[in-house]
Design a protein around this motif. Structure first.
Motif, PDB file in Angstrom:
ATOM      1  N   GLY A  92      33.364  47.462  40.188  1.00 17.17           N
ATOM      2  CA  GLY A  92      32.756  47.313  38.871  1.00 17.17           C
ATOM      3  C   GLY A  92      33.386  46.172  38.102  1.00 17.17           C
ATOM      4  N   HIS A  93      33.301  46.269  36.802  1.00 23.49           N
ATOM      5  CA  HIS A  93      33.695  45.188  35.895  1.00 23.49           C
ATOM      6  C   HIS A  93      34.313  45.776  34.635  1.00 23.49           C
ATOM      7  CE1 HIS A  93      33.328  41.655  33.288  1.00 23.49           C
ATOM      8  NE2 HIS A  93      32.764  42.454  32.406  1.00 23.49           N
ATOM      9  N   ILE A  94      35.304  45.069  34.081  1.00 24.36           N
ATOM     10  CA  ILE A  94      35.784  45.377  32.739  1.00 24.36           C
ATOM     11  C   ILE A  94      36.100  44.059  32.043  1.00 24.36           C
ATOM     12  CG2 ILE A  94      38.219  45.712  33.414  1.00 24.36           C
ATOM     13  CD1 ILE A  94      38.163  48.027  31.225  1.00 24.36           C
ATOM     14  N   GLY A  95      35.695  43.954  30.788  1.00 22.52           N
ATOM     15  CA  GLY A  95      35.920  42.733  30.025  1.00 22.52           C
ATOM     16  C   GLY A  95      36.697  43.013  28.752  1.00 22.52           C
ATOM     17  N   VAL A  96      37.571  42.081  28.411  1.00 18.64           N
ATOM     18  CA  VAL A  96      38.230  42.062  27.100  1.00 18.64           C
ATOM     19  C   VAL A  96      37.563  40.895  26.373  1.00 18.64           C
ATOM     20  CG1 VAL A  96      40.417  41.860  25.845  1.00 18.64           C
ATOM     21  CG2 VAL A  96      40.364  42.952  28.110  1.00 18.64           C
ATOM     22  N   ASN A  97      36.694  41.224  25.426  1.00 18.29           N
ATOM     23  CA  ASN A  97      35.741  40.259  24.882  1.00 18.29           C
ATOM     24  C   ASN A  97      35.986  39.960  23.408  1.00 18.29           C
ATOM     25  OD1 ASN A  97      34.248  40.445  27.403  1.00 18.29           O
ATOM     26  ND2 ASN A  97      33.553  42.435  26.664  1.00 18.29           N
ATOM     27  N   GLU A  98      35.399  38.847  22.963  1.00 18.45           N
ATOM     28  CA  GLU A  98      35.452  38.471  21.543  1.00 18.45           C
ATOM     29  C   GLU A  98      36.890  38.521  21.015  1.00 18.45           C
ATOM     30  OE1 GLU A  98      32.523  40.624  19.215  1.00 18.45           O
ATOM     31  OE2 GLU A  98      31.262  40.844  20.995  1.00 18.45           O
ATOM     32  N   ILE A  99      37.783  37.886  21.763  1.00 18.98           N
ATOM     33  CA  ILE A  99      39.204  37.935  21.422  1.00 18.98           C
ATOM     34  C   ILE A  99      39.478  37.096  20.177  1.00 18.98           C
ATOM     35  CG2 ILE A  99      41.534  37.380  22.221  1.00 18.98           C
ATOM     36  CD1 ILE A  99      40.408  37.758  25.107  1.00 18.98           C
ATOM     37  N   ASP A 100      40.052  37.714  19.179  1.00 19.05           N
ATOM     38  CA  ASP A 100      40.442  37.049  17.932  1.00 19.05           C
ATOM     39  C   ASP A 100      41.964  37.113  17.853  1.00 19.05           C
ATOM     40  OD1 ASP A 100      41.153  36.407  15.278  1.00 19.05           O
ATOM     41  OD2 ASP A 100      39.280  37.214  14.475  1.00 19.05           O
ATOM     42  N   GLN A 101      42.612  35.988  18.207  1.00 16.14           N
ATOM     43  CA  GLN A 101      44.080  35.978  18.225  1.00 16.14           C
ATOM     44  C   GLN A 101      44.671  35.982  16.817  1.00 16.14           C
ATOM     45  OE1 GLN A 101      45.991  36.553  20.596  1.00 16.14           O
ATOM     46  NE2 GLN A 101      45.104  35.873  22.526  1.00 16.14           N
ATOM     47  N   LEU A 113      29.741  50.111  39.666  1.00 20.11           N
ATOM     48  CA  LEU A 113      28.649  50.107  40.633  1.00 20.11           C
ATOM     49  C   LEU A 113      28.255  51.535  41.005  1.00 20.11           C
ATOM     50  CD1 LEU A 113      29.921  47.173  42.864  1.00 20.11           C
ATOM     51  CD2 LEU A 113      27.805  47.175  41.510  1.00 20.11           C
ATOM     52  N   PRO A 114      26.986  51.750  41.328  1.00 20.29           N
ATOM     53  CA  PRO A 114      26.506  53.121  41.577  1.00 20.29           C
ATOM     54  C   PRO A 114      27.330  53.892  42.596  1.00 20.29           C
ATOM     55  CG  PRO A 114      24.646  51.617  41.461  1.00 20.29           C
ATOM     56  CD  PRO A 114      25.890  50.767  41.402  1.00 20.29           C
ATOM     57  N   GLU A 115      27.720  53.239  43.693  1.00 19.13           N
ATOM     58  CA  GLU A 115      28.440  53.945  44.755  1.00 19.13           C
ATOM     59  C   GLU A 115      29.864  54.312  44.367  1.00 19.13           C
ATOM     60  OE1 GLU A 115      28.816  49.473  45.726  1.00 19.13           O
ATOM     61  OE2 GLU A 115      27.323  50.839  44.853  1.00 19.13           O
ATOM     62  N   ALA A 116      30.379  53.753  43.276  1.00 13.32           N
ATOM     63  CA  ALA A 116      31.756  54.023  42.853  1.00 13.32           C
ATOM     64  C   ALA A 116      31.831  55.008  41.686  1.00 13.32           C
ATOM     65  CB  ALA A 116      32.444  52.714  42.465  1.00 13.32           C
ATOM     66  N   ARG A 117      30.695  55.475  41.215  1.00 12.12           N
ATOM     67  CA  ARG A 117      30.711  56.375  40.052  1.00 12.12           C
ATOM     68  C   ARG A 117      31.239  57.757  40.423  1.00 12.12           C
ATOM     69  NH1 ARG A 117      24.929  54.151  38.369  1.00 12.12           N
ATOM     70  NH2 ARG A 117      25.648  52.206  37.423  1.00 12.12           N
ATOM     71  N   GLY A 118      31.768  58.457  39.426  1.00 13.09           N
ATOM     72  CA  GLY A 118      32.280  59.802  39.631  1.00 13.09           C
ATOM     73  C   GLY A 118      33.678  59.848  40.211  1.00 13.09           C
ATOM     74  N   ARG A 119      34.367  58.706  40.262  1.00  9.82           N
ATOM     75  CA  ARG A 119      35.718  58.634  40.844  1.00  9.82           C
ATOM     76  C   ARG A 119      36.757  58.190  39.824  1.00  9.82           C
ATOM     77  NH1 ARG A 119      34.089  54.689  45.589  1.00  9.82           N
ATOM     78  NH2 ARG A 119      36.286  54.154  45.375  1.00  9.82           N
ATOM     79  N   GLY A 120      36.386  58.169  38.544  1.00  7.60           N
ATOM     80  CA  GLY A 120      37.343  57.781  37.511  1.00  7.60           C
ATOM     81  C   GLY A 120      37.646  56.302  37.469  1.00  7.60           C
ATOM     82  N   VAL A 121      36.794  55.474  38.063  1.00  7.72           N
ATOM     83  CA  VAL A 121      37.052  54.035  38.136  1.00  7.72           C
ATOM     84  C   VAL A 121      37.101  53.416  36.743  1.00  7.72           C
ATOM     85  CG1 VAL A 121      36.120  51.807  38.903  1.00  7.72           C
ATOM     86  CG2 VAL A 121      36.128  53.764  40.463  1.00  7.72           C
ATOM     87  N   ALA A 122      36.123  53.724  35.900  1.00  5.49           N
ATOM     88  CA  ALA A 122      36.089  53.125  34.565  1.00  5.49           C
ATOM     89  C   ALA A 122      37.293  53.546  33.739  1.00  5.49           C
ATOM     90  CB  ALA A 122      34.793  53.501  33.848  1.00  5.49           C
ATOM     91  N   THR A 123      37.686  54.807  33.842  1.00  4.98           N
ATOM     92  CA  THR A 123      38.853  55.295  33.094  1.00  4.98           C
ATOM     93  C   THR A 123      40.115  54.580  33.540  1.00  4.98           C
ATOM     94  OG1 THR A 123      37.827  57.470  32.807  1.00  4.98           O
ATOM     95  CG2 THR A 123      40.212  57.341  32.502  1.00  4.98           C
ATOM     96  N   ARG A 124      40.304  54.466  34.850  1.00  2.15           N
ATOM     97  CA  ARG A 124      41.505  53.805  35.370  1.00  2.15           C
ATOM     98  C   ARG A 124      41.517  52.316  35.036  1.00  2.15           C
ATOM     99  NH1 ARG A 124      41.451  54.588  41.292  1.00  2.15           N
ATOM    100  NH2 ARG A 124      39.294  55.290  41.144  1.00  2.15           N
ATOM    101  N   ALA A 125      40.349  51.675  35.118  1.00  2.14           N
ATOM    102  CA  ALA A 125      40.268  50.249  34.781  1.00  2.14           C
ATOM    103  C   ALA A 125      40.541  50.031  33.299  1.00  2.14           C
ATOM    104  CB  ALA A 125      38.898  49.697  35.156  1.00  2.14           C
TER     105      ALA A 125
END
Length: 199
Positions: A92-101, A113-125
């Motif tokens: 999958g993907h994770i972005g740190v966006n619109e960064i204002d320093q 991605l669909p095949e990776a869902r339900g495995r805590g990927v988004a939480t861990r990322a």
């Protein structure tokens, strides 16, 4: 333990931990282009997101990844390819966006991605990226917004200590449209928050 290996040619590091490796997308990689296309054309992604520029084929996917690489280089938004730490398979993907320093604030977003869902990927990322944004980028506040009704995203935010701060009216487009709006749940986490960041 989170490991960070800085890359000399880009501000984007490689992060590893919690069974994941986060690093840059490669617009010259056919595999990365295919994964990016599948992620952004997936019906579940499109149900909750309407990108500013639609990705509909390999050419538009490669163009989109080149745009992400330019943003990585100038530090305005940083896009991580989320992969299995052992196999390197894209998840999958994770972005740190619109960064204002100046205000030390940014917005985070993710998809799996669909095949990776339900495995805590988004939480861990999100846990990995959040830790790095506070310790590596020196940010003070991270915001996370999701469409009202996207309960899975709400749970991911809460697991990683992103507190619900309110509902933003008409703050994002409706699915598949750029002429109608829907409400957004706003979550945020501060560098000074003491709750654990869930792996």
């Amino acid at each position: 333990m989170v490991h960070i290996r800085e890359r000399s040619h880009t501000p984007l590091p490689e992060l590893s931990g919690h069974g994941l490796r986060l690093g840059p997308w490669d617009p010259d990689s056919d595999a990365d282009v295919e994964a990016w296309l599948r992620g952004l054309s997936d019906p579940e992604f499109r149900r909750w997101n309407t990108p500013l520029v639609l990705v509909t084929d390999r050419d538009s996917a490669r163009k989109s990844l080149r745009s992400k690489a330019r943003n990585n280089a100038d530090g305005t938004s940083l896009s991580f390819r989320v992969a299995d730490e052992t196999t390197g398979t894209a998840l999958g993907h994770i972005g740190v966006n619109e960064i204002d320093q100046t205000l030390r604030v940014a917005r985070v977003g993710y998809w799996v991605l669909p095949e990776a869902r339900g495995r805590g990927v988004a939480t861990r990322a999100l846990a990995l990226a959040t830790h790095w944004a506070f310790t590596g980028l020196g940010l003070h506040r991270l915001e996370l917004g999701h469409a009202l009704g996207h309960d899975a995203s709400c749970r991911i935010a809460e697991r990683c200590g992103f507190l619900y701060e309110g509902t933003l009216r008409d703050a994002m487009w409706e699915a598949e449209r750029q002429d109608a709006f829907r409400d957004v749940h706003l979550h945020a986490r501060l560098a000074t928050d003491t709750a654990d960041i869930a792996p």
